[in-house]
Design an enzyme around this catalytic site. Structure first.
Site, PDB file in Angstrom:
ATOM      1  N   ASN A  59      -1.840   2.246   6.038  1.00  0.00           N
ATOM      2  CA  ASN A  59      -0.948   1.145   5.633  1.00  0.00           C
ATOM      3  C   ASN A  59      -0.670   0.305   6.865  1.00  0.00           C
ATOM      4  O   ASN A  59      -0.467   0.860   7.948  1.00  0.00           O
ATOM      5  CB  ASN A  59       0.398   1.681   5.125  1.00  0.00           C
ATOM      6  CG  ASN A  59       0.317   2.214   3.721  1.00  0.00           C
ATOM      7  OD1 ASN A  59      -0.741   2.200   3.103  1.00  0.00           O
ATOM      8  ND2 ASN A  59       1.443   2.706   3.223  1.00  0.00           N
ATOM      9  N   GLY A  60      -0.599  -1.003   6.690  1.00  0.00           N
ATOM     10  CA  GLY A  60      -0.287  -1.872   7.827  1.00  0.00           C
ATOM     11  C   GLY A  60      -1.445  -2.813   8.115  1.00  0.00           C
ATOM     12  O   GLY A  60      -2.414  -2.892   7.348  1.00  0.00           O
TER      13      GLY A  60
ATOM     14  N   GLU B 204      17.922 -18.134  -6.792  1.00  0.00           N
ATOM     15  CA  GLU B 204      17.505 -16.802  -7.212  1.00  0.00           C
ATOM     16  C   GLU B 204      17.013 -16.830  -8.664  1.00  0.00           C
ATOM     17  O   GLU B 204      16.011 -16.190  -9.004  1.00  0.00           O
ATOM     18  CB  GLU B 204      18.680 -15.822  -7.030  1.00  0.00           C
ATOM     19  CG  GLU B 204      18.395 -14.400  -7.430  1.00  0.00           C
ATOM     20  CD  GLU B 204      17.170 -13.784  -6.789  1.00  0.00           C
ATOM     21  OE1 GLU B 204      16.642 -14.336  -5.805  1.00  0.00           O
ATOM     22  OE2 GLU B 204      16.713 -12.760  -7.304  1.00  0.00           O
TER      23      GLU B 204
ATOM     24  N   LYS C  27      13.253 -15.716  -9.766  1.00  0.00           N
ATOM     25  CA  LYS C  27      13.046 -14.648 -10.754  1.00  0.00           C
ATOM     26  C   LYS C  27      12.142 -15.141 -11.871  1.00  0.00           C
ATOM     27  O   LYS C  27      11.223 -14.461 -12.273  1.00  0.00           O
ATOM     28  CB  LYS C  27      14.416 -14.252 -11.315  1.00  0.00           C
ATOM     29  CG  LYS C  27      14.627 -12.815 -11.567  1.00  0.00           C
ATOM     30  CD  LYS C  27      15.053 -11.974 -10.407  1.00  0.00           C
ATOM     31  CE  LYS C  27      14.165 -11.999  -9.227  1.00  0.00           C
ATOM     32  NZ  LYS C  27      14.697 -11.277  -8.085  1.00  0.00           N
TER      33      LYS C  27
ATOM     34  N   CYS D   2       0.829  -1.197   0.000  1.00  0.00           N
ATOM     35  CA  CYS D   2       0.000   0.000   0.000  1.00  0.00           C
ATOM     36  C   CYS D   2       0.870   1.256   0.000  1.00  0.00           C
ATOM     37  O   CYS D   2       1.987   1.246   0.500  1.00  0.00           O
ATOM     38  CB  CYS D   2      -0.873   0.017   1.240  1.00  0.00           C
ATOM     39  SG  CYS D   2      -1.864  -1.460   1.418  1.00  0.00           S
TER      40      CYS D   2
ATOM     41  N   TRP E 264      -3.229  -2.648  -1.437  1.00  0.00           N
ATOM     42  CA  TRP E 264      -2.924  -4.038  -1.799  1.00  0.00           C
ATOM     43  C   TRP E 264      -3.718  -4.860  -0.801  1.00  0.00           C
ATOM     44  O   TRP E 264      -3.425  -4.845   0.400  1.00  0.00           O
ATOM     45  CB  TRP E 264      -1.421  -4.268  -1.657  1.00  0.00           C
ATOM     46  CG  TRP E 264      -0.928  -5.567  -2.206  1.00  0.00           C
ATOM     47  CD1 TRP E 264      -0.601  -5.829  -3.508  1.00  0.00           C
ATOM     48  CD2 TRP E 264      -0.656  -6.768  -1.483  1.00  0.00           C
ATOM     49  NE1 TRP E 264      -0.142  -7.119  -3.631  1.00  0.00           N
ATOM     50  CE2 TRP E 264      -0.169  -7.719  -2.402  1.00  0.00           C
ATOM     51  CE3 TRP E 264      -0.784  -7.140  -0.140  1.00  0.00           C
ATOM     52  CZ2 TRP E 264       0.194  -9.007  -2.029  1.00  0.00           C
ATOM     53  CZ3 TRP E 264      -0.425  -8.422   0.237  1.00  0.00           C
ATOM     54  CH2 TRP E 264       0.055  -9.345  -0.710  1.00  0.00           C
TER      55      TRP E 264
ATOM     56  N   ARG F  76       5.156  -0.275  -6.021  1.00  0.00           N
ATOM     57  CA  ARG F  76       5.079  -1.097  -4.815  1.00  0.00           C
ATOM     58  C   ARG F  76       3.982  -2.151  -4.923  1.00  0.00           C
ATOM     59  O   ARG F  76       3.930  -3.059  -4.102  1.00  0.00           O
ATOM     60  CB  ARG F  76       4.839  -0.202  -3.597  1.00  0.00           C
ATOM     61  CG  ARG F  76       5.958   0.797  -3.373  1.00  0.00           C
ATOM     62  CD  ARG F  76       5.546   1.856  -2.392  1.00  0.00           C
ATOM     63  NE  ARG F  76       5.400   1.306  -1.076  1.00  0.00           N
ATOM     64  CZ  ARG F  76       6.259   1.462  -0.091  1.00  0.00           C
ATOM     65  NH1 ARG F  76       7.335   2.170  -0.285  1.00  0.00           N
ATOM     66  NH2 ARG F  76       6.061   0.932   1.072  1.00  0.00           N
TER      67      ARG F  76
ATOM     68  N   HIS G  89      17.574 -37.985  -5.168  1.00  0.00           N
ATOM     69  CA  HIS G  89      16.820 -38.214  -3.926  1.00  0.00           C
ATOM     70  C   HIS G  89      15.357 -37.805  -4.079  1.00  0.00           C
ATOM     71  O   HIS G  89      14.659 -37.643  -3.076  1.00  0.00           O
ATOM     72  CB  HIS G  89      17.485 -37.456  -2.774  1.00  0.00           C
ATOM     73  CG  HIS G  89      18.874 -37.937  -2.495  1.00  0.00           C
ATOM     74  ND1 HIS G  89      19.133 -39.183  -1.987  1.00  0.00           N
ATOM     75  CD2 HIS G  89      20.075 -37.355  -2.697  1.00  0.00           C
ATOM     76  CE1 HIS G  89      20.445 -39.351  -1.869  1.00  0.00           C
ATOM     77  NE2 HIS G  89      21.037 -38.246  -2.308  1.00  0.00           N
TER      78      HIS G  89
ATOM     79  N   LYS H 124       6.333  -4.588  -4.211  1.00  0.00           N
ATOM     80  CA  LYS H 124       7.758  -4.301  -4.096  1.00  0.00           C
ATOM     81  C   LYS H 124       8.209  -4.274  -2.641  1.00  0.00           C
ATOM     82  O   LYS H 124       9.284  -4.722  -2.294  1.00  0.00           O
ATOM     83  CB  LYS H 124       8.043  -2.947  -4.767  1.00  0.00           C
ATOM     84  CG  LYS H 124       9.508  -2.566  -4.797  1.00  0.00           C
ATOM     85  CD  LYS H 124      10.257  -3.477  -5.744  1.00  0.00           C
ATOM     86  CE  LYS H 124      11.747  -3.339  -5.664  1.00  0.00           C
ATOM     87  NZ  LYS H 124      12.438  -4.487  -6.262  1.00  0.00           N
TER      88      LYS H 124
ATOM     89  N   GLU I 210       8.442 -15.662 -10.649  1.00  0.00           N
ATOM     90  CA  GLU I 210       7.654 -14.496 -10.238  1.00  0.00           C
ATOM     91  C   GLU I 210       7.229 -13.613 -11.406  1.00  0.00           C
ATOM     92  O   GLU I 210       6.202 -12.957 -11.317  1.00  0.00           O
ATOM     93  CB  GLU I 210       8.350 -13.675  -9.150  1.00  0.00           C
ATOM     94  CG  GLU I 210       9.533 -12.880  -9.583  1.00  0.00           C
ATOM     95  CD  GLU I 210      10.155 -12.075  -8.445  1.00  0.00           C
ATOM     96  OE1 GLU I 210       9.434 -11.381  -7.735  1.00  0.00           O
ATOM     97  OE2 GLU I 210      11.394 -12.151  -8.289  1.00  0.00           O
TER      98      GLU I 210
HETATM   99  C1  F6R Z   1      11.885 -10.978  -5.543  1.00  0.00           C
HETATM  100  C2  F6R Z   1      11.867  -9.994  -4.497  1.00  0.00           C
HETATM  101  C3  F6R Z   1      11.392 -10.394  -3.160  1.00  0.00           C
HETATM  102  C4  F6R Z   1      12.076  -9.562  -2.068  1.00  0.00           C
HETATM  103  C5  F6R Z   1      11.464  -9.871  -0.695  1.00  0.00           C
HETATM  104  C6  F6R Z   1      12.195  -9.147   0.415  1.00  0.00           C
HETATM  105  O1  F6R Z   1      12.383 -10.467  -6.736  1.00  0.00           O
HETATM  106  O2  F6R Z   1      12.198  -8.852  -4.720  1.00  0.00           O
HETATM  107  O3  F6R Z   1      11.557 -11.754  -2.937  1.00  0.00           O
HETATM  108  O4  F6R Z   1      13.439  -9.859  -2.071  1.00  0.00           O
HETATM  109  O5  F6R Z   1      10.128  -9.502  -0.697  1.00  0.00           O
HETATM  110  O6  F6R Z   1      12.196  -7.784   0.212  1.00  0.00           O
HETATM  111  P1  F6R Z   1      13.277  -6.845   0.863  1.00  0.00           P
HETATM  112  O7  F6R Z   1      14.594  -7.178   0.279  1.00  0.00           O
HETATM  113  O8  F6R Z   1      12.819  -5.465   0.525  1.00  0.00           O
HETATM  114  O9  F6R Z   1      13.240  -7.116   2.344  1.00  0.00           O
END
Ligand code: F6R
Length: 593
Positions: free
Chosen positions: A99-100, A470, A474, A2, A73, A27, A493, A588, A477
């Site tokens: 927010n929260g 990673e 990527k 949010c 959100w 975000r 396994h 984000k 997502e």
């Molecule tokens: C994936 C991604 C998320 C963040 C996770 C933690 O591309 O960006 O997995 O890494 O939500 O976010 P931060 O690093 O802001 O604590």
């Protein structure tokens, strides 16, 4: 997640609210709304969908002294107009954006319902509005009311509030969710992130937890939870690092991948002056004294933590790695003198903030490695390392991941005064640039070919496996292709059962210790019909490998070859016609647990 904006005074209200919400849209959100004054009455306009839709739906011009806005959100209740913010108290005396998450909102809601309050939305935020309205009835001032409301609320909140009886002030309350005030000339601005504010003013005040702000067009007054005035301090935000310009790129993700090289080089300059490392000597002393390093992170930052822990272990310092949402409920602390390192691009991740509270109660020292100066985690840590990677707008983290790994490589090398790390990081940068020049179009072709795959597997061992995790995150997502990262030796396994005719498998080989075992793994999956693509370093390569890159120091896999996976995921998402920078269901900055 949010986003909040707000303004008061001589400013184009609609422009600030709408443009401000647009700058926060990276975000992630599913609905948006604004509240402003029209003939001294509070008007609300909200919509499910984009801020552009809200812009169309709202009056062409809004001349209002005061306004608030929100991108939501969904957490409590589906995305719909009623659940969108701003929300109002039952008698509409209070209008707010929040927010929260309020953990005890059901209890408060029940109490208010017993007093005759009715609720229209499923949100916890509407409960805050009616609780403020109800508390004001006792004759308390707004300041005392907000104090008492904050004492009742459990959970996290950042709220910007308009009170029908005092339209000359905006009120803010804050706990565990960011909110800040930008001080202008004849106006003041509010936002949950510095990005909307920085265009107007560099004088920014970050509220601390349990603070209340009362803001007019000319003044900002801050109070703590005991309603004692707080001395205002301005945060130091660097405008160039908050730029959200595409600079000619079609998407932020592509731009951010191509910034990695510069980000890594900048980190070297920031923490090595040509002769010696320049980390805070107190931090170095505490790290030298520690007998166990506890890494905590989420998602991509967790993956960077895995690499960081290997760096420490290589220096013969014990290190554990935990996912924040697990550690928060099952904290494990080993060692007589532990030290905690929290990794977070945003510095606002709620799961990590939860961990931070526990760590502080235990009196353990903390370092936060973050890209966001002034963020909640940065402000609460004993030490911080700033990545200075510039704003990362794309939801999929790329440059922040590589920056986290680079910062940790520098930090751990500094512990042993191992200056060669700077040479190694420069080597890694050369590989990155080579991948950009030579391999990008082949990766695009591969993504086009594999875009309709149901599953895709990444195989690697050691540092390569950390990076495979990673690569897999990527891909899933942003392209929504199911993918998994499997350590080569684990195939037999269980996971090998998933390999069938034409199952795509991407294999990374950069470690001489495990190269021949990896080659055996390739035979195993090929025997089951897998469609294999090998990325190998020159000295470990075979003629028909898909990509051969020059040898590089293997501990830097997560930096040197990261763009291979990032480009591949980017092009897969593009080929499928998805919104690369804003994948579905994701945000984000994950400010709820
Ligand atoms: C994936 C991604 C998320 C963040 C996770 C933690 O591309 O960006 O997995 O890494 O939500 O976010 P931060 O690093 O802001 O604590």
């Amino acid at each position: 997640m949010c986003g909040i904006v707000g303004c008061i005074g001589k400013i184009n209200t609609k422009k600030y609210l709408i443009e401000g919400l647009k700058t926060l849209d990276y975000r992630g959100y599913d609905s948006a709304g604004i509240a402003y004054l029209n003939n001294n009455q509070v008007e609300i306009c909200k919509t499910v969908g984009s801020v552009s839709l809200l812009e169309e739906k709202s009056p062409k011009e809004i001349t209002s002294f005061i306004g608030i806005g929100h991108t939501r959100w969904a957490t409590h209740g589906v995305p719909c107009d009623i659940n969108s913010h701003p929300v109002q108290s039952m008698n509409k005396t209070i209008t707010l954006v929040h927010n929260g998450v309020i953990e005890n909102f059901m209890e408060i809601k029940k109490e208010l319902m017993e007093k005759g309050y009715k609720f229209t939305s499923a949100t916890d935020s509407e409960v805050i509005a009616s609780l403020i309205e109800d508390t004001l009835k006792s004759g308390k001032s707004m300041l005392k009311t907000l104090q008492s409301v904050m004492k009742k609320l459990e959970g996290s909140f950042a709220c910007s509030i308009i009170w029908e009886e005092d339209k000359k002030h905006l009120y803010l309350i804050k706990r565990s969710s960011p909110i800040m005030v930008g001080v202008g000339d004849g106006f003041n601005l509010v936002a949950s992130d510095a990005v909307p504010i920085i265009e107007y003013t560099k004088k920014i005040i970050d509220l601390d937890d349990d603070q209340i702000a009362i803001i007019s067009d000319k003044e900002v007054n801050l109070y703590d939870i005991h309603v004692r005035p707080v001395i205002i301090k301005y945060s130091d935000k660097e405008p160039s690092l908050l730029s959200r310009d595409l600079n000619g790129y079609p998407h932020f993700m592509l731009k951010e991948i191509e910034e990695i090289e510069n980000v890594v080089r900048r980190l070297c300059l920031n923490f090595f002056n040509g002769e010696e490392f320049t980390f805070d000597p107190h931090l170095m002393k505490d790290l030298h004294a520690a007998d166990n390093i506890i890494f905590i992170g989420c998602g991509t930052s967790y993956h960077a933590s895995l690499v960081g822990a290997r760096f420490f272990r290589k220096q013969e310092i014990d290190a554990d790695v935990f996912i924040a949402s697990e550690w928060a409920y099952y904290p494990q602390i080993s060692g007589k003198n532990p030290f905690v390192i929290l990794l977070s691009q945003s510095g606002e991740t709620a799961d990590l903030i939860h961990c931070m509270r526990i760590i502080k109660e235990k009196g353990i020292k903390t370092l936060v490695v973050t890209n966001t100066k002034g963020s909640t985690l940065e402000r609460n840590a004993d030490y911080s390392i700033l990545l200075n990677a510039g704003l990362e707008v794309s939801v999929a983290s790329t440059k922040a991941y590589s920056a986290q790994v680079a910062a940790l490589a520098l930090l751990t090398s500094a512990l042993k005064d191992r200056k060669k790390v700077v040479v190694d990081l420069n080597e890694a940068c050369k590989i990155i640039s080579q991948i950009r020049v030579r391999e990008k179009s082949r990766l695009q072709a591969l993504a086009n070919k594999l875009k309709d795959s149901e599953h895709l597997f990444f195989l690697g061992r050691g540092y390569d496996h950390d990076f495979c995790l990673e690569a897999s995150l990527k891909l899933k997502e942003i392209s929504y292709i199911h993918s998994e990262a499997i350590p080569g030796g684990e195939l037999k396994h269980g996971p090998i059962a998933l390999i069938a005719q034409d199952t795509p498998v991407i294999v990374f080989i950069s470690d001489p210790n495990t190269a021949s075992s990896m080659r055996n793994n390739i035979q195993e999956v090929k025997a089951r019909g897998a469609d294999v693509y090998v990325v190998a370093t020159h000295s470990l390569s075979k003629e028909d490998d898909f990509i051969i890159i020059p040898d590089y120091p293997i501990y830097l896999s997560s930096i040197a070859i990261a763009p291979i996976a990032f480009y591949f995921a980017y092009y897969a998402s593009l080929a499928k016609g998805y919104n690369v920078d804003k994948p579905r269901n994701l945000a984000k900055s994950v400010t709820v647990e």
